[in-house]
Motif scaffolding. Structure first.
Motif, mmCIF file in Angstrom:
data_model
loop_
_atom_site.group_PDB
_atom_site.id
_atom_site.type_symbol
_atom_site.label_atom_id
_atom_site.label_comp_id
_atom_site.label_asym_id
_atom_site.label_seq_id
_atom_site.Cartn_x
_atom_site.Cartn_y
_atom_site.Cartn_z
ATOM 1 N N GLN A 1 2.867 53.489 -7.317
ATOM 2 C CA GLN A 1 3.184 54.345 -6.176
ATOM 3 C C GLN A 1 2.126 54.159 -5.094
ATOM 4 O OE1 GLN A 1 4.261 58.343 -7.288
ATOM 5 N NE2 GLN A 1 3.372 59.180 -5.422
ATOM 6 N N VAL A 2 2.579 53.815 -3.881
ATOM 7 C CA VAL A 2 1.677 53.613 -2.753
ATOM 8 C C VAL A 2 2.145 54.486 -1.601
ATOM 9 C CG1 VAL A 2 0.757 51.926 -1.117
ATOM 10 C CG2 VAL A 2 1.273 51.221 -3.470
ATOM 11 N N ARG A 3 1.251 55.288 -1.073
ATOM 12 C CA ARG A 3 1.608 56.175 0.045
ATOM 13 C C ARG A 3 1.183 55.545 1.361
ATOM 14 N NH1 ARG A 3 0.576 60.984 2.913
ATOM 15 N NH2 ARG A 3 2.577 61.995 3.257
ATOM 16 N N ASP A 4 2.112 55.466 2.301
ATOM 17 C CA ASP A 4 1.859 54.970 3.645
ATOM 18 C C ASP A 4 1.746 56.192 4.555
ATOM 19 O OD1 ASP A 4 1.898 53.899 6.197
ATOM 20 O OD2 ASP A 4 3.531 52.497 5.787
ATOM 21 N N GLU A 5 0.520 56.629 4.762
ATOM 22 C CA GLU A 5 0.257 57.851 5.542
ATOM 23 C C GLU A 5 0.849 57.768 6.951
ATOM 24 O OE1 GLU A 5 -1.447 60.686 4.677
ATOM 25 O OE2 GLU A 5 -1.947 60.000 2.653
ATOM 26 N N ASP A 6 0.638 56.622 7.608
ATOM 27 C CA ASP A 6 1.086 56.481 8.996
ATOM 28 C C ASP A 6 2.603 56.586 9.136
ATOM 29 O OD1 ASP A 6 -1.554 56.125 9.773
ATOM 30 O OD2 ASP A 6 -1.441 53.943 9.597
ATOM 31 N N ALA A 7 3.322 56.036 8.166
ATOM 32 C CA ALA A 7 4.789 56.039 8.232
ATOM 33 C C ALA A 7 5.395 57.278 7.586
ATOM 34 C CB ALA A 7 5.350 54.786 7.568
ATOM 35 N N GLY A 8 4.581 58.064 6.872
ATOM 36 C CA GLY A 8 5.112 59.241 6.186
ATOM 37 C C GLY A 8 6.098 58.876 5.103
#
Length: 95
Positions: free
Chosen positions: A7-14
């Motif tokens: 699981q990888v979270r892309d903060e900028d893209a939400g």
């Protein structure tokens, strides 16, 4: 090869990307659906399933993943790599 999910979270893209590798069968696809639902509920993120490192996916799992995309709003990415792997394998091992 067992299924691995990162699981990888892309903060900028939400959004959260679930990187899936190995083999995906019915139970694995159900698990991916539960993980995606939990992520969407807990973070409000959109979820993308990246299937580019999948070695094998059975027809039941493919159907479940398609339902996730159609009904739950999950985005599916990396299918061109999955298809190319299948084509390469078929060319190496003709029937």
């Amino acid at each position: 090869m067992p299924t691995e999910i990162k699981q990888v979270r892309d903060e900028d893209a939400g959004r959260t990307v679930l990187l899936v590798s190995g083999e995906v069968f019915h139970d694995d696809a159900r698990l991916l659906g539960r993980i995606a639902a939990d992520v969407m509920e807990s973070t409000g993120d959109r979820v993308t399933l990246d299937l580019s490192d999948i070695d094998l996916i059975d027809s039941e799992a493919a159907h479940i993943l398609r339902q996730l995309a159609d009904e739950a709003g999950v985005t599916i990415a990396g299918t061109d790599a999955l298809l190319q792997t299948a084509i390469n394998e078929a060319e190496r091992n003709p029937a």
